[in-house]
Design a protein around this motif. Structure first.
Motif, PDB file in Angstrom:
ATOM      1  N   GLY A   1       5.195  99.536  83.296  1.00 29.48           N
ATOM      2  CA  GLY A   1       4.397  98.220  83.485  1.00 29.48           C
ATOM      3  C   GLY A   1       3.004  98.533  84.328  1.00 29.48           C
ATOM      4  N   LYS A   2       2.278  97.418  84.604  1.00 31.31           N
ATOM      5  CA  LYS A   2       1.149  97.418  85.132  1.00 31.31           C
ATOM      6  C   LYS A   2       1.475  97.382  86.681  1.00 31.31           C
ATOM      7  CE  LYS A   2      -2.777  94.890  86.221  1.00 31.31           C
ATOM      8  NZ  LYS A   2      -3.776  93.541  85.942  1.00 31.31           N
ATOM      9  N   MET A   3       0.997  98.094  87.610  1.00 29.61           N
ATOM     10  CA  MET A   3       1.375  97.922  89.182  1.00 29.61           C
ATOM     11  C   MET A   3       0.206  97.065  89.641  1.00 29.61           C
ATOM     12  SD  MET A   3       2.306 101.551  90.634  1.00 29.61           S
ATOM     13  CE  MET A   3       3.864 102.508  90.032  1.00 29.61           C
ATOM     14  N   MET A   4       0.763  96.228  90.625  1.00 33.51           N
ATOM     15  CA  MET A   4      -0.408  95.260  91.260  1.00 33.51           C
ATOM     16  C   MET A   4      -0.162  95.485  92.713  1.00 33.51           C
ATOM     17  SD  MET A   4       0.221  91.430  89.355  1.00 33.51           S
ATOM     18  CE  MET A   4       0.078  91.251  87.768  1.00 33.51           C
TER      19      MET A   4
ATOM     20  N   SER B   1       7.137 100.070  91.066  1.00 33.40           N
ATOM     21  CA  SER B   1       6.798 101.184  91.826  1.00 33.40           C
ATOM     22  C   SER B   1       7.026 102.552  90.853  1.00 33.40           C
ATOM     23  CB  SER B   1       7.775 101.439  93.156  1.00 33.40           C
ATOM     24  OG  SER B   1       8.092 102.690  93.720  1.00 33.40           O
ATOM     25  N   SER B   2       6.885 103.535  91.116  1.00 35.01           N
ATOM     26  CA  SER B   2       7.010 104.770  90.346  1.00 35.01           C
ATOM     27  C   SER B   2       8.627 105.321  90.815  1.00 35.01           C
ATOM     28  CB  SER B   2       6.173 106.057  90.518  1.00 35.01           C
ATOM     29  OG  SER B   2       5.037 105.758  90.125  1.00 35.01           O
TER      30      SER B   2
ATOM     31  N   LEU C   1      15.760  91.408  95.589  1.00 36.04           N
ATOM     32  CA  LEU C   1      15.420  91.153  97.235  1.00 36.04           C
ATOM     33  C   LEU C   1      13.606  91.353  97.187  1.00 36.04           C
ATOM     34  CD1 LEU C   1      15.693  90.323 100.069  1.00 36.04           C
ATOM     35  CD2 LEU C   1      16.469  92.562 100.496  1.00 36.04           C
ATOM     36  N   ILE C   2      13.113  92.496  96.567  1.00 34.46           N
ATOM     37  CA  ILE C   2      11.992  92.880  96.575  1.00 34.46           C
ATOM     38  C   ILE C   2      11.102  91.881  96.096  1.00 34.46           C
ATOM     39  CG2 ILE C   2       9.986  94.601  96.121  1.00 34.46           C
ATOM     40  CD1 ILE C   2      12.502  96.829  96.363  1.00 34.46           C
TER      41      ILE C   2
END
Length: 157
Positions: A77-80, A125-126, A136-137
């Motif tokens: 997916g897209k990272m933001m 994340s990768s 949690l994150i």
């Protein structure tokens, strides 16, 4: 807007559960947030990976409402950044989204049919994280994004 974090799998370890509870309580000031655990498919070990993912997708599709905005957490997916996530949440609110569902798939990921249904595929994340830690994150990042939107001191810019 209501935000729901859906996750396939078992209940959290106590330290994860406690961490999520801290951020859920903080989020009450900003948004209606709920964590929903979806039990693992019965006899999952006897199923092929594609069949397991299809059965998980059936359960999730039965829970989804047509108007739900689905965000699938997916490694491709897209990272933001946190600021981009805050902007995204504000855009969804402005667009009148009633329910935003963030989906953490099972141990083998999310079925392609659900990935197609998702309006956004998001990568944290990768790196690979345990599902419980991802809960949690994500909860913390939603709180952080709302603290940005409300000019709170939690996020240092």
């Amino acid at each position: 807007m209501k935000i729901q974090l859906w996750s396939i799998g078992k209940d959290n370890d106590p330290y994860i559960r406690d961490g999520i509870a801290v951020f859920q309580k903080r989020l009450q000031h900003y948004v209606d947030f709920e964590l929903r655990l979806i039990p693992t498919v019965k006899q999952a070990a006897s199923l092929s990976i594609p069949e397991l993912k299809k059965q998980e997708a059936r359960i999730i599709n039965d829970m989804l409402q047509p108007q739900d905005y689905l965000v699938a957490l997916d490694e491709h997916g897209k990272m933001m950044t946190t600021l981009q996530l805050a902007d995204f949440l504000q855009q969804r609110t402005n667009a009148g989204t009633r329910q935003l569902v963030l989906l953490i798939g099972g141990a083998f990921g999310i079925d392609p049919s659900l990935l197609q249904r998702a309006q956004l595929k998001l990568s944290l994340s990768s790196l690979t994280f345990p599902h419980q830690l991802v809960r949690l994150i994500v909860t913390e990042q939603i709180y952080r994004a709302y603290s940005v939107l409300h000019n709170e001191k939690y996020h240092h810019q």
